[in-house]
Every structure is written in structure tokens, then in C-alpha cells.
Write a protein that holds these residues in place. Sequence first.
Motif, mmCIF file in Angstrom:
data_model
loop_
_atom_site.group_PDB
_atom_site.id
_atom_site.type_symbol
_atom_site.label_atom_id
_atom_site.label_comp_id
_atom_site.label_asym_id
_atom_site.label_seq_id
_atom_site.Cartn_x
_atom_site.Cartn_y
_atom_site.Cartn_z
ATOM 1 N N PRO A 1 0.815 -1.215 0.000
ATOM 2 C CA PRO A 1 0.000 0.000 0.000
ATOM 3 C C PRO A 1 0.850 1.268 0.000
ATOM 4 O O PRO A 1 2.011 1.261 0.434
ATOM 5 C CB PRO A 1 -0.796 -0.119 1.308
ATOM 6 C CG PRO A 1 -0.675 -1.531 1.731
ATOM 7 C CD PRO A 1 0.612 -2.039 1.195
ATOM 8 N N LEU A 2 0.235 2.340 -0.453
ATOM 9 C CA LEU A 2 0.929 3.630 -0.537
ATOM 10 C C LEU A 2 1.397 4.099 0.836
ATOM 11 O O LEU A 2 2.507 4.620 0.995
ATOM 12 C CB LEU A 2 -0.032 4.655 -1.149
ATOM 13 C CG LEU A 2 0.567 5.941 -1.688
ATOM 14 C CD1 LEU A 2 1.519 5.673 -2.836
ATOM 15 C CD2 LEU A 2 -0.539 6.890 -2.142
ATOM 16 N N GLY A 3 0.567 3.880 1.847
ATOM 17 C CA GLY A 3 0.921 4.305 3.207
ATOM 18 C C GLY A 3 2.153 3.572 3.707
ATOM 19 O O GLY A 3 3.008 4.156 4.391
ATOM 20 N N THR A 4 2.256 2.290 3.344
ATOM 21 C CA THR A 4 3.429 1.505 3.759
ATOM 22 C C THR A 4 4.697 2.056 3.107
ATOM 23 O O THR A 4 5.764 2.090 3.722
ATOM 24 C CB THR A 4 3.233 0.027 3.379
ATOM 25 O OG1 THR A 4 1.964 -0.404 3.855
ATOM 26 C CG2 THR A 4 4.325 -0.846 3.952
ATOM 27 N N VAL A 5 4.557 2.472 1.860
ATOM 28 C CA VAL A 5 5.707 3.069 1.164
ATOM 29 C C VAL A 5 6.176 4.297 1.925
ATOM 30 O O VAL A 5 7.373 4.465 2.186
ATOM 31 C CB VAL A 5 5.329 3.443 -0.289
ATOM 32 C CG1 VAL A 5 6.415 4.294 -0.929
ATOM 33 C CG2 VAL A 5 5.092 2.200 -1.119
ATOM 34 N N MET A 6 5.224 5.152 2.316
ATOM 35 C CA MET A 6 5.585 6.390 3.008
ATOM 36 C C MET A 6 6.255 6.088 4.345
ATOM 37 O O MET A 6 7.273 6.693 4.696
ATOM 38 C CB MET A 6 4.327 7.246 3.220
ATOM 39 C CG MET A 6 3.766 7.771 1.916
ATOM 40 S SD MET A 6 2.061 8.301 2.026
ATOM 41 C CE MET A 6 2.216 9.772 2.988
#
Lengths: 204, 326
Positions: free
Chosen positions: A164-169
Motif C-alpha cells: 500500500p501507498l501508506g506503507t511506502v511512506m
Amino acid sequence: MSAALPRERTKPENFLRHLEPLRGALESYCRRSLHDPGAVGDVLQAAVANAFRDFHRYVEGTNFRAWIFRYLNSEIRNANRRAGRTPRTLDSRSELPVEETWQLAPDGPLAEALRDDPEAVLDRCDEAVAEAVRALPAQEQSVLMLRAVGEFTYREMAEILGIPLGTVMTCLSRGRLRLRQRLLDYGREHGLLRPPDEDQAGCE
Amino acid sequence: MTCDEARRHWNLYHDSEGDAELHFRIGEHLATCPDCARWFDQESRLEHLIAEKLRSGPETPELWDRVLTECGIVRRPRSPRHLMVLVGVAACAASLLLAWWGPGWFGPRTAGSDLAVLTASWHERLVDGREPVPFRSHSDLEVERYLRSRVSFPVRCPPRRDAGFTVQGTGACELANQPAAFLVGHVDEQPVSIFVLPREGLEAFPHQRDAIRREGTHRCRQGPYEMAASVIDRNVVIVVGRAGPAQILRVLDAYGSYHEAHSSERGRPLIRLDRDEIVDETGRGKLAVRPSQRPLRRRGIALGDSPRPTRADWLTGHAATVPRGV
């Protein structure tokens, strides 16, 4: 006079045309991410061979860079797993609690010294940086390297890694933080960093 | 926005991620907070240097050569040893072929230059404009005058206009180091060139020499061009162009005759190549034709004043002439 129609490229020609500008980034990413430096050639070869095999699935005009990095990342993960050397966790000194990353920013006199004169450490710590990157948790390492080497956007990294995008951040923020902490440790251990007030005292 | 809030979002700000609203608010804060502005600047610089360090390391060409070769994307370069083996095999094969067919297999074409290839190439370049035509004129006399002042061998040209050739210009050139002249013009809107060499120059072109000796007039095709070559008087004459074979032959046959009144107009001596002697005033080689001495009649009409029949007329069955016995 009508312009001559461009010759239709063969599959290898077309593949090479896309691959050519990415060779340096692919190799750097591979070297930095593999725990076994001797496996760079094999891993690159496996990734390029798989990508070439599936090249007919690649849609012209879409993001070839992200497309081929996905193959490379998959091969790197497999190679690291095969080598039985799962990413090491940092030692207790560098271990960071899982909290809001902004709260963990390594602030203080040494961090300020590092920000003031980063070359003092970075020019002398090639191997330490490489080791610190290899020591990062797998996802943090991948995100950090994809951002630094491939200059991918968060969304592209999420697609490449399938997270997920949040995990990337979160991974990127933590990875950067750990790396800075390692640079601070290295600078302190080797006497490369001194708090600004010590500098002033020395001058006096 | 507070300093903590701004610094918390440094990653998004540095990576140009997040929404425009966030960037705007951080920008506003940085404009009013010098400490945070400095902190953002230093963090971004540090991150830039770290990224540069991670990116560093040039690509390894040898590694990529191996990778791409093993993947079958590029062809495997042959090793010197492999090449030597191939060269050896090729040399053996060539030796065997030579021994089998003998030195005469290649025929006379390899013994010297090929006049057909050279003239076709020149014609093409003249038509394309890649070779300039030094003298342009539509006058037979002016063209001949120009050529005589430029070439070292005797020339008689161009062909008279009723052979269908409209001269447009001329110039001197070299064909396989032999001095030559060329005339450019048209036959039925098709560009046609005539090349003229001294008769001795034919020795440099063994294939054409033998062919002309055999056939009198040697006809062939070189690429898209129809060609006819013969020895006329003291010249070797080659006509090249996209015109039909009969038209090419007609132009060749008319070489040295004049449409305009010319003080040097007289009959051409015929050279029998097989005997190398002048045998008559018209025609050439085995295909030479001679007008009958009596008035010619075709369908009951006296042709005494009509132009001399040409080889093309003879070959196409329209010549009211008597072929010379060979």
C-alpha cells in the motif's frame, strides 16, 4: 515528398531501446540491494531474461522503468532469500522504536553537525552506507533504494513492491531515519562529527 | 502550521508528493520561519548527497554484454579462435572450388573492369545530377567542337537527330583510367548517355572486347539500363539508357552521322574486328549492313533520298538493305 516510414523494430531491438537508459540504475539497485555481491550478474540476467520473455505483455507507452524494476526486485528478493541471509536488524544501539517517524528525527548537536557538513562523513563512509542499506529491513531497503536510484514516485514504488501507498511512506521515512542514525554513529565513532559548541570551544 | 507539523511532512515536501494544499501550507510556514527553512534546506541537501552516494557506481559494460548475450537479446560475439577456424574452413573451401572449376571458371569478366557496370554507374550519376555536365548545348556541331577541344582521341559525334537522340550536353571523363567522353541526351523523353572511348581503350575491358569481337554489336542489360556497344571507326561507343533495345541500337548505329550540315560529313570506314581492317564505309563488324548500290524501293516508292537504313532497321526487319556477307 512523403517521409519514409520507420522500419519496424524487432523484439530485441525494441527491448534494448527501452533498457539502454536504465542499465546504470538497474545495476546500482542490484549491487546495493543484494547481500551476496557476487550474485549481481546472475540476478540481473535472470531479471532481464524474465522481462524479455514477457516483453510482449508490456504495453508501449506505459512505464517501462517501473515494469522492469518489478522483475529485478522480485529476483533480488528471491536471491536474498535463497542466500539464507534475511536482512539483519540493526543492533540495539541503532534499534528504533516503532513510533511516528517525525518524532524520531535524530536531532541534537551531532545531527546538526551532520546537516551542516554532511560531506565530512559521506566522503569517508562508502562501505558504511552500503552496509547500513543492506542492514535495513527488506521493505525499507527496497523503498529507499527505489527512491534514491530509480527516483520513483510513491505510487510507482507501491506498484513495484505490491504494497500500500501508506506503507511506502512509512518505510521511506523510517529507512531515511535509520540511515541518518547510522551516519551519525559512524561520524561519532570515527571522530568525524563534533557538536557545534565543541567546535566553538576548540576555536576559543 | 507549526514547526513540528511542517517537519513531520518533510518527506512529502522533499519528494514532491502529497497534495497541493499541504505544499502550499508548508511553503507559507517556511516563508515565515527561518529556522524551519534552514532545517528543510539542510535535510534536502543531505538527502540529495545520500541518494547520489547510493546511485554512484558506473554501469559495467562487460557485465551487461554477458547478461544480454546470455539472455539471447544480442548475438554472442565470436571468439578469435572461432573466427580463425571459420576463416580456415572458408579458405579450404575456396581452394577446393578453384581446383574443381579451374582458373577459367570466372571467365574474362574478372580479368579487368566491366565497361557495362562503369558506364551504367556514370549514366545514373549524370541523370541524378551527381556528375555535372560541363558543356550543355542542343547543337550537334557545338557539342562536337567542344569535345574535340577537350579529349585527346578522335571523336565523331553526336548521332543525328533523326535517330531519335536529342543531344543536351557533353563532357570528358575516365573509365577505368581510360580517357573517355560522354554525351547526354534524350530518346523519347528517356535519358540516354553515349560513352565514347578510343578504340585501344577496349583492351582494358576484356569482357566487352571479346563480346564485341564475337558479336559485332554487344547488347546487354545492366540493372534497369539497356546497353549496346560497338567499335565504330576509331572509337568504342556505348549507348546506355532506359530506352527500348531497338532505340538504343538505332542511336548506336547513328553515331558519327550528322543531322546538321557539316564540312567533315563523309562515309565512315568500317573496321572488321576479326581482321582488324577497314572493309567499307558503312556498318561494323559481322552485323554490318551496306545499302545496295541500286535505288532502294519499298512498296514501289523510290528511297534514294531517304536516310540510310540503320542496323536497328535491319534487325527489326525494316531495312531495305543487303547484309554484308561475313
